[in-house]
Scaffold this motif. Structure first.
Motif, PDB file in Angstrom:
ATOM      1  N   GLU A 137     -55.606 -14.114 -18.049  1.00 30.52           N
ATOM      2  CA  GLU A 137     -56.725 -13.294 -17.575  1.00 30.52           C
ATOM      3  C   GLU A 137     -57.429 -12.497 -18.670  1.00 30.52           C
ATOM      4  O   GLU A 137     -58.579 -12.107 -18.503  1.00 30.52           O
ATOM      5  N   ARG A 138     -56.749 -12.241 -19.787  1.00 30.82           N
ATOM      6  CA  ARG A 138     -57.295 -11.293 -20.768  1.00 30.82           C
ATOM      7  C   ARG A 138     -58.628 -11.721 -21.351  1.00 30.82           C
ATOM      8  O   ARG A 138     -59.407 -10.881 -21.778  1.00 30.82           O
ATOM      9  N   ARG A 139     -58.915 -12.994 -21.355  1.00 30.88           N
ATOM     10  CA  ARG A 139     -60.214 -13.444 -21.896  1.00 30.88           C
ATOM     11  C   ARG A 139     -61.343 -13.268 -20.891  1.00 30.88           C
ATOM     12  O   ARG A 139     -62.499 -13.171 -21.276  1.00 30.88           O
ATOM     13  N   TRP A 140     -61.023 -13.273 -19.604  1.00 31.25           N
ATOM     14  CA  TRP A 140     -62.054 -13.335 -18.570  1.00 31.25           C
ATOM     15  C   TRP A 140     -62.282 -12.009 -17.861  1.00 31.25           C
ATOM     16  O   TRP A 140     -63.405 -11.675 -17.524  1.00 31.25           O
ATOM     17  N   ASP A 141     -61.215 -11.290 -17.587  1.00 33.05           N
ATOM     18  CA  ASP A 141     -61.353 -10.061 -16.804  1.00 33.05           C
ATOM     19  C   ASP A 141     -60.360  -9.030 -17.334  1.00 33.05           C
ATOM     20  O   ASP A 141     -59.170  -9.079 -17.009  1.00 33.05           O
ATOM     21  N   LEU A 142     -60.859  -8.110 -18.129  1.00 32.52           N
ATOM     22  CA  LEU A 142     -59.983  -7.132 -18.782  1.00 32.52           C
ATOM     23  C   LEU A 142     -59.284  -6.226 -17.775  1.00 32.52           C
ATOM     24  O   LEU A 142     -58.115  -5.884 -17.953  1.00 32.52           O
ATOM     25  N   ALA A 143     -59.961  -5.851 -16.701  1.00 32.92           N
ATOM     26  CA  ALA A 143     -59.344  -4.981 -15.695  1.00 32.92           C
ATOM     27  C   ALA A 143     -58.187  -5.692 -15.004  1.00 32.92           C
ATOM     28  O   ALA A 143     -57.119  -5.103 -14.796  1.00 32.92           O
ATOM     29  N   LEU A 144     -58.377  -6.947 -14.653  1.00 34.62           N
ATOM     30  CA  LEU A 144     -57.309  -7.706 -14.007  1.00 34.62           C
ATOM     31  C   LEU A 144     -56.155  -7.954 -14.977  1.00 34.62           C
ATOM     32  O   LEU A 144     -54.978  -7.856 -14.600  1.00 34.62           O
ATOM     33  N   ALA A 145     -56.485  -8.230 -16.224  1.00 34.09           N
ATOM     34  CA  ALA A 145     -55.445  -8.413 -17.242  1.00 34.09           C
ATOM     35  C   ALA A 145     -54.615  -7.143 -17.403  1.00 34.09           C
ATOM     36  O   ALA A 145     -53.389  -7.203 -17.509  1.00 34.09           O
ATOM     37  N   ALA A 146     -55.280  -5.995 -17.403  1.00 33.04           N
ATOM     38  CA  ALA A 146     -54.558  -4.714 -17.531  1.00 33.04           C
ATOM     39  C   ALA A 146     -53.620  -4.501 -16.355  1.00 33.04           C
ATOM     40  O   ALA A 146     -52.516  -3.958 -16.520  1.00 33.04           O
ATOM     41  N   GLU A 147     -54.020  -4.931 -15.166  1.00 33.09           N
ATOM     42  CA  GLU A 147     -53.153  -4.797 -13.985  1.00 33.09           C
ATOM     43  C   GLU A 147     -51.899  -5.658 -14.136  1.00 33.09           C
ATOM     44  O   GLU A 147     -50.799  -5.217 -13.819  1.00 33.09           O
ATOM     45  N   TRP A 148     -52.049  -6.873 -14.660  1.00 30.72           N
ATOM     46  CA  TRP A 148     -50.869  -7.719 -14.869  1.00 30.72           C
ATOM     47  C   TRP A 148     -49.956  -7.123 -15.929  1.00 30.72           C
ATOM     48  O   TRP A 148     -48.728  -7.187 -15.805  1.00 30.72           O
ATOM     49  N   LEU A 149     -50.533  -6.522 -16.946  1.00 32.66           N
ATOM     50  CA  LEU A 149     -49.726  -5.867 -17.973  1.00 32.66           C
ATOM     51  C   LEU A 149     -48.986  -4.663 -17.395  1.00 32.66           C
ATOM     52  O   LEU A 149     -47.816  -4.431 -17.694  1.00 32.66           O
ATOM     53  N   ARG A 150     -49.657  -3.900 -16.529  1.00 32.03           N
ATOM     54  CA  ARG A 150     -49.020  -2.760 -15.869  1.00 32.03           C
ATOM     55  C   ARG A 150     -47.851  -3.219 -15.001  1.00 32.03           C
ATOM     56  O   ARG A 150     -46.782  -2.606 -14.993  1.00 32.03           O
ATOM     57  N   LEU A 151     -48.026  -4.319 -14.276  1.00 34.06           N
ATOM     58  CA  LEU A 151     -46.944  -4.841 -13.438  1.00 34.06           C
ATOM     59  C   LEU A 151     -45.762  -5.314 -14.276  1.00 34.06           C
ATOM     60  O   LEU A 151     -44.605  -5.095 -13.902  1.00 34.06           O
ATOM     61  N   ALA A 152     -46.043  -5.932 -15.420  1.00 37.34           N
ATOM     62  CA  ALA A 152     -44.961  -6.363 -16.310  1.00 37.34           C
ATOM     63  C   ALA A 152     -44.155  -5.156 -16.790  1.00 37.34           C
ATOM     64  O   ALA A 152     -42.919  -5.165 -16.780  1.00 37.34           O
ATOM     65  N   ARG A 153     -44.857  -4.103 -17.199  1.00 33.74           N
ATOM     66  CA  ARG A 153     -44.175  -2.881 -17.645  1.00 33.74           C
ATOM     67  C   ARG A 153     -43.346  -2.267 -16.526  1.00 33.74           C
ATOM     68  O   ARG A 153     -42.241  -1.784 -16.730  1.00 33.74           O
ATOM     69  N   ARG A 154     -43.874  -2.323 -15.333  1.00 34.50           N
ATOM     70  CA  ARG A 154     -43.167  -1.751 -14.185  1.00 34.50           C
ATOM     71  C   ARG A 154     -41.863  -2.506 -13.916  1.00 34.50           C
ATOM     72  O   ARG A 154     -40.833  -1.895 -13.625  1.00 34.50           O
ATOM     73  N   HIS A 155     -41.899  -3.838 -14.022  1.00 34.92           N
ATOM     74  CA  HIS A 155     -40.676  -4.620 -13.814  1.00 34.92           C
ATOM     75  C   HIS A 155     -39.637  -4.307 -14.892  1.00 34.92           C
ATOM     76  O   HIS A 155     -38.451  -4.186 -14.584  1.00 34.92           O
ATOM     77  N   LEU A 156     -40.075  -4.147 -16.130  1.00 34.30           N
ATOM     78  CA  LEU A 156     -39.124  -3.765 -17.182  1.00 34.30           C
ATOM     79  C   LEU A 156     -38.556  -2.383 -16.913  1.00 34.30           C
ATOM     80  O   LEU A 156     -37.371  -2.135 -17.138  1.00 34.30           O
ATOM     81  N   GLY A 157     -39.388  -1.473 -16.431  1.00 26.64           N
ATOM     82  CA  GLY A 157     -38.923  -0.132 -16.110  1.00 26.64           C
ATOM     83  C   GLY A 157     -37.872  -0.121 -15.022  1.00 26.64           C
ATOM     84  O   GLY A 157     -36.964   0.715 -15.021  1.00 26.64           O
ATOM     85  N   ARG A 158     -37.953  -1.061 -14.100  1.00 22.37           N
ATOM     86  CA  ARG A 158     -36.938  -1.144 -13.044  1.00 22.37           C
ATOM     87  C   ARG A 158     -35.602  -1.612 -13.599  1.00 22.37           C
ATOM     88  O   ARG A 158     -34.557  -1.282 -13.059  1.00 22.37           O
ATOM     89  N   ILE A 159     -35.626  -2.353 -14.690  1.00 20.31           N
ATOM     90  CA  ILE A 159     -34.377  -2.776 -15.333  1.00 20.31           C
ATOM     91  C   ILE A 159     -33.799  -1.635 -16.157  1.00 20.31           C
ATOM     92  O   ILE A 159     -32.603  -1.364 -16.114  1.00 20.31           O
ATOM     93  N   THR A 160     -34.656  -0.936 -16.881  1.00 18.30           N
ATOM     94  CA  THR A 160     -34.179   0.104 -17.798  1.00 18.30           C
ATOM     95  C   THR A 160     -33.941   1.449 -17.117  1.00 18.30           C
ATOM     96  O   THR A 160     -33.372   2.352 -17.705  1.00 18.30           O
ATOM     97  N   GLY A 161     -34.412   1.581 -15.874  1.00 14.27           N
ATOM     98  CA  GLY A 161     -34.227   2.838 -15.165  1.00 14.27           C
ATOM     99  C   GLY A 161     -35.374   3.808 -15.342  1.00 14.27           C
ATOM    100  O   GLY A 161     -35.310   4.940 -14.885  1.00 14.27           O
TER     101      GLY A 161
END
Length: 80
Positions: free
Chosen positions: A37-61
């Motif tokens: 998504e990062r080439r086409w829609d920066l806002a949508l790409a940022a949302e996917w990046l936020r979700l990735a960070r959130r999943h890592l945060g659930r592992i790390t606490g």
């Protein structure tokens, strides 16, 4: 004496909890979507990046303010 957890640089880490494996899989999927998504829609790409960070945060606490607000609105029905 042998270290209790082993050397983190030797070999692949093992995920001992199934929820960790699920969150890591979801993180990888979100990062893949970010990459597409990062080439086409920066806002949508940022949302996917936020979700990735959130999943890592659930592992790390790591719990952010957004997680707390999600629980409050989900469990206590504030504003409904």
């Amino acid at each position: 004496a042998l270290p209790r957890c082993g050397d983190p640089l030797a070999g692949s880490p093992s995920l001992t909890q199934s929820r960790h494996s699920l969150h890591l899989g979801d993180c990888v999927a979100a990062l893949a979507r970010y990459g597409r998504e990062r080439r086409w829609d920066l806002a949508l790409a940022a949302e996917w990046l936020r979700l990735a960070r959130r999943h890592l945060g659930r592992i790390t606490g790591h719990v952010g303010a957004e997680d707390v607000l999600d629980i409050i609105f989900r469990d206590f029905c504030i504003g409904k």
